[in-house]
Design an enzyme around this catalytic site. Sequence first.
Site, PDB file in Angstrom:
ATOM      1  N   LYS A  13      32.677  12.981  -5.918  1.00 37.28           N
ATOM      2  CA  LYS A  13      33.721  11.980  -5.683  1.00 37.28           C
ATOM      3  C   LYS A  13      33.097  10.583  -5.507  1.00 37.28           C
ATOM      4  O   LYS A  13      33.528   9.625  -6.132  1.00 37.28           O
ATOM      5  CB  LYS A  13      34.544  12.337  -4.430  1.00 37.28           C
ATOM      6  CG  LYS A  13      35.199  13.713  -4.486  1.00 37.28           C
ATOM      7  CD  LYS A  13      36.020  14.002  -3.246  1.00 37.28           C
ATOM      8  CE  LYS A  13      35.232  14.113  -1.958  1.00 37.28           C
ATOM      9  NZ  LYS A  13      34.350  15.303  -1.872  1.00 37.28           N
ATOM     10  N   ARG A  88      43.158  14.690   3.073  1.00 36.13           N
ATOM     11  CA  ARG A  88      42.464  15.971   3.204  1.00 36.13           C
ATOM     12  C   ARG A  88      43.334  17.042   3.835  1.00 36.13           C
ATOM     13  O   ARG A  88      42.885  18.171   3.984  1.00 36.13           O
ATOM     14  CB  ARG A  88      41.242  15.765   4.087  1.00 36.13           C
ATOM     15  CG  ARG A  88      39.938  15.667   3.338  1.00 36.13           C
ATOM     16  CD  ARG A  88      38.867  15.385   4.374  1.00 36.13           C
ATOM     17  NE  ARG A  88      37.590  15.866   3.995  1.00 36.13           N
ATOM     18  CZ  ARG A  88      36.649  15.115   3.421  1.00 36.13           C
ATOM     19  NH1 ARG A  88      36.896  13.873   3.095  1.00 36.13           N
ATOM     20  NH2 ARG A  88      35.478  15.629   3.176  1.00 36.13           N
ATOM     21  N   ARG A 127      20.298  16.119  -1.286  1.00 38.09           N
ATOM     22  CA  ARG A 127      20.713  14.718  -1.474  1.00 38.09           C
ATOM     23  C   ARG A 127      20.125  13.773  -0.421  1.00 38.09           C
ATOM     24  O   ARG A 127      20.053  14.099   0.751  1.00 38.09           O
ATOM     25  CB  ARG A 127      22.243  14.697  -1.379  1.00 38.09           C
ATOM     26  CG  ARG A 127      22.865  13.331  -1.301  1.00 38.09           C
ATOM     27  CD  ARG A 127      24.350  13.407  -1.361  1.00 38.09           C
ATOM     28  NE  ARG A 127      24.955  14.025  -0.191  1.00 38.09           N
ATOM     29  CZ  ARG A 127      26.257  14.145  -0.017  1.00 38.09           C
ATOM     30  NH1 ARG A 127      27.099  13.720  -0.950  1.00 38.09           N
ATOM     31  NH2 ARG A 127      26.737  14.700   1.068  1.00 38.09           N
ATOM     32  N   ARG A 160      19.019  10.813   5.106  1.00 37.58           N
ATOM     33  CA  ARG A 160      19.850  11.971   4.760  1.00 37.58           C
ATOM     34  C   ARG A 160      21.015  12.024   5.725  1.00 37.58           C
ATOM     35  O   ARG A 160      20.859  11.684   6.904  1.00 37.58           O
ATOM     36  CB  ARG A 160      19.046  13.274   4.890  1.00 37.58           C
ATOM     37  CG  ARG A 160      18.033  13.448   3.787  1.00 37.58           C
ATOM     38  CD  ARG A 160      17.184  14.694   3.965  1.00 37.58           C
ATOM     39  NE  ARG A 160      16.029  14.610   3.083  1.00 37.58           N
ATOM     40  CZ  ARG A 160      15.961  15.150   1.858  1.00 37.58           C
ATOM     41  NH1 ARG A 160      16.957  15.861   1.393  1.00 37.58           N
ATOM     42  NH2 ARG A 160      14.884  15.000   1.110  1.00 37.58           N
ATOM     43  N   ARG A 172      32.248  22.754   5.858  1.00 37.99           N
ATOM     44  CA  ARG A 172      32.993  21.713   5.137  1.00 37.99           C
ATOM     45  C   ARG A 172      33.768  22.332   3.972  1.00 37.99           C
ATOM     46  O   ARG A 172      34.898  21.948   3.690  1.00 37.99           O
ATOM     47  CB  ARG A 172      32.035  20.624   4.644  1.00 37.99           C
ATOM     48  CG  ARG A 172      31.576  19.705   5.782  1.00 37.99           C
ATOM     49  CD  ARG A 172      30.279  18.971   5.485  1.00 37.99           C
ATOM     50  NE  ARG A 172      30.321  18.127   4.320  1.00 37.99           N
ATOM     51  CZ  ARG A 172      29.242  17.609   3.738  1.00 37.99           C
ATOM     52  NH1 ARG A 172      28.036  17.862   4.221  1.00 37.99           N
ATOM     53  NH2 ARG A 172      29.362  16.835   2.688  1.00 37.99           N
TER      54      ARG A 172
HETATM   55  P1  AP5 Z   1      28.583  12.896  -4.301  1.00 37.88           P
HETATM   56  O1  AP5 Z   1      29.091  11.935  -5.318  1.00 37.88           O
HETATM   57  O2  AP5 Z   1      27.917  12.346  -3.094  1.00 37.88           O
HETATM   58  O3  AP5 Z   1      29.730  13.944  -3.900  1.00 37.88           O
HETATM   59  P2  AP5 Z   1      30.980  13.791  -2.926  1.00 37.88           P
HETATM   60  O4  AP5 Z   1      32.082  14.565  -3.559  1.00 37.88           O
HETATM   61  O5  AP5 Z   1      31.209  12.356  -2.601  1.00 37.88           O
HETATM   62  O6  AP5 Z   1      30.421  14.613  -1.698  1.00 37.88           O
HETATM   63  P3  AP5 Z   1      30.508  14.333  -0.134  1.00 37.88           P
HETATM   64  O7  AP5 Z   1      29.484  15.187   0.516  1.00 37.88           O
HETATM   65  O8  AP5 Z   1      30.489  12.868   0.164  1.00 37.88           O
HETATM   66  O9  AP5 Z   1      31.940  14.912   0.148  1.00 37.88           O
HETATM   67  P4  AP5 Z   1      32.573  15.258   1.492  1.00 37.88           P
HETATM   68  O10 AP5 Z   1      33.987  15.343   1.070  1.00 37.88           O
HETATM   69  O11 AP5 Z   1      32.026  16.466   2.161  1.00 37.88           O
HETATM   70  O12 AP5 Z   1      32.110  14.078   2.458  1.00 37.88           O
HETATM   71  P5  AP5 Z   1      32.875  12.847   3.110  1.00 37.88           P
HETATM   72  O13 AP5 Z   1      31.906  11.765   3.296  1.00 37.88           O
HETATM   73  O14 AP5 Z   1      34.132  12.573   2.383  1.00 37.88           O
HETATM   74  O15 AP5 Z   1      27.586  13.898  -5.058  1.00 37.88           O
HETATM   75  C1  AP5 Z   1      26.839  14.868  -4.346  1.00 37.88           C
HETATM   76  C2  AP5 Z   1      25.427  15.018  -4.969  1.00 37.88           C
HETATM   77  O16 AP5 Z   1      25.551  15.575  -6.266  1.00 37.88           O
HETATM   78  C3  AP5 Z   1      24.668  13.708  -5.155  1.00 37.88           C
HETATM   79  O17 AP5 Z   1      23.302  13.953  -4.931  1.00 37.88           O
HETATM   80  C4  AP5 Z   1      24.945  13.334  -6.618  1.00 37.88           C
HETATM   81  O18 AP5 Z   1      23.905  12.554  -7.168  1.00 37.88           O
HETATM   82  C5  AP5 Z   1      25.027  14.699  -7.264  1.00 37.88           C
HETATM   83  N1  AP5 Z   1      25.961  14.753  -8.387  1.00 37.88           N
HETATM   84  C6  AP5 Z   1      27.197  14.181  -8.480  1.00 37.88           C
HETATM   85  N2  AP5 Z   1      27.781  14.484  -9.642  1.00 37.88           N
HETATM   86  C7  AP5 Z   1      26.905  15.276 -10.314  1.00 37.88           C
HETATM   87  C8  AP5 Z   1      26.926  15.932 -11.590  1.00 37.88           C
HETATM   88  N3  AP5 Z   1      27.992  15.834 -12.415  1.00 37.88           N
HETATM   89  N4  AP5 Z   1      25.853  16.672 -11.937  1.00 37.88           N
HETATM   90  C9  AP5 Z   1      24.768  16.788 -11.127  1.00 37.88           C
HETATM   91  N5  AP5 Z   1      24.668  16.194  -9.919  1.00 37.88           N
HETATM   92  C10 AP5 Z   1      25.733  15.455  -9.517  1.00 37.88           C
HETATM   93  O19 AP5 Z   1      33.274  13.455   4.544  1.00 37.88           O
HETATM   94  C11 AP5 Z   1      32.302  13.745   5.529  1.00 37.88           C
HETATM   95  C12 AP5 Z   1      32.973  14.170   6.829  1.00 37.88           C
HETATM   96  O20 AP5 Z   1      33.765  13.086   7.340  1.00 37.88           O
HETATM   97  C13 AP5 Z   1      33.963  15.355   6.725  1.00 37.88           C
HETATM   98  O21 AP5 Z   1      33.299  16.590   6.804  1.00 37.88           O
HETATM   99  C14 AP5 Z   1      34.869  15.069   7.909  1.00 37.88           C
HETATM  100  O22 AP5 Z   1      34.268  15.467   9.133  1.00 37.88           O
HETATM  101  C15 AP5 Z   1      34.978  13.548   7.913  1.00 37.88           C
HETATM  102  N6  AP5 Z   1      36.110  13.072   7.080  1.00 37.88           N
HETATM  103  C16 AP5 Z   1      36.027  12.272   5.963  1.00 37.88           C
HETATM  104  N7  AP5 Z   1      37.232  12.026   5.453  1.00 37.88           N
HETATM  105  C17 AP5 Z   1      38.122  12.675   6.254  1.00 37.88           C
HETATM  106  C18 AP5 Z   1      39.535  12.815   6.220  1.00 37.88           C
HETATM  107  N8  AP5 Z   1      40.286  12.247   5.263  1.00 37.88           N
HETATM  108  N9  AP5 Z   1      40.099  13.566   7.195  1.00 37.88           N
HETATM  109  C19 AP5 Z   1      39.386  14.149   8.179  1.00 37.88           C
HETATM  110  N10 AP5 Z   1      38.036  14.054   8.254  1.00 37.88           N
HETATM  111  C20 AP5 Z   1      37.417  13.332   7.301  1.00 37.88           C
HETATM  112 MG    MG Z   2      31.203  11.240  -0.792  1.00 36.22          MG
END
Ligand code: AP5
Ligand code: MG
Length: 216
Positions: A13, A88, A127, A160, A172
């Site tokens: 994402k 979410r 990552r 990290r 997660r």
């Molecule tokens: P990346 O682009 O970083 O993936 P992402 O989908 O953004 O993953 P996240 O870990 O950020 O998602 P998340 O939903 O768990 O975290 P968030 O910060 O939203 O890609 C991942 C890796 O893969 C990278 O190394 C990239 O280079 C690689 N990659 C990408 N595409 C690729 C491809 N096609 N091929 C190969 N490699 C690839 O949330 C974190 C925490 O915050 C949650 O757990 C929760 O506690 C809280 N939180 C956030 N939003 C909310 C909400 N709305 N409600 C409640 N709690 C929330």
């Molecule tokens: Mg992200």
Amino acid sequence: MNIILLGPPGAGKGTQAARLVERHGMRQLSTGDMLRAAVAAQTPIGIEAKAVMDRGELVSDEIVSALIDAELLAMGVDVGAIFDGYPRTAEQAEQLDAILAKHGRKLGRVIEIEVDEDELVRRIVGRYTCATCGEGYHDQFKQPKTAGTCDKCGGTAFKRRKDDNEETVRTRMAEYRAKTAPTLPLYEARGIVSRVDGMAPIDAVSAAVEAALANA
Ligand code: AP5
Ligand code: MG
């Protein structure tokens, strides 16, 4: 256009949102990034959210929806919003509808990025990012060209995420399956969901995202 990027942790994402920002001048609204900034700044929200995030559970709907509302308030209505990691839960999806209506915005597309669970764990556990400019790297898939130096800004410090370990990633994912995936039928009923294969290389995923938006 205002769009949602929906997908499990590590689906790409953030990666795809950054490309849309570059290509279309849209604005990425990542609740995860906002919460991590609040944790780093030790604001009251950050202090409340930290332990929840470290466990891989979801922060309260009210907190994240208030963050989104505040960001939209500060944005020109002509700038498209990319909702990354929000909504979410079913409650957040309802709150987003109300927030969009309040700001005179319409939801154009929901893009679901699909990836196998084992691949997600591999991606997340390896990552890391440049501590200066945020450029993303990976132990297996993308190392800096010169070891220890960021390709983009020359920085030498890397970091990290604290929740990027296998145990937390499993929590997660369970949260995603239980609370986030069930929001999809709501958007499907509106006929605005496009699915892209997130297992494909990053450029191919971007092309699929562009195609989905072109047909919106
Ligand atoms: P990346 O682009 O970083 O993936 P992402 O989908 O953004 O993953 P996240 O870990 O950020 O998602 P998340 O939903 O768990 O975290 P968030 O910060 O939203 O890609 C991942 C890796 O893969 C990278 O190394 C990239 O280079 C690689 N990659 C990408 N595409 C690729 C491809 N096609 N091929 C190969 N490699 C690839 O949330 C974190 C925490 O915050 C949650 O757990 C929760 O506690 C809280 N939180 C956030 N939003 C909310 C909400 N709305 N409600 C409640 N709690 C929330
Ligand atoms: Mg992200």
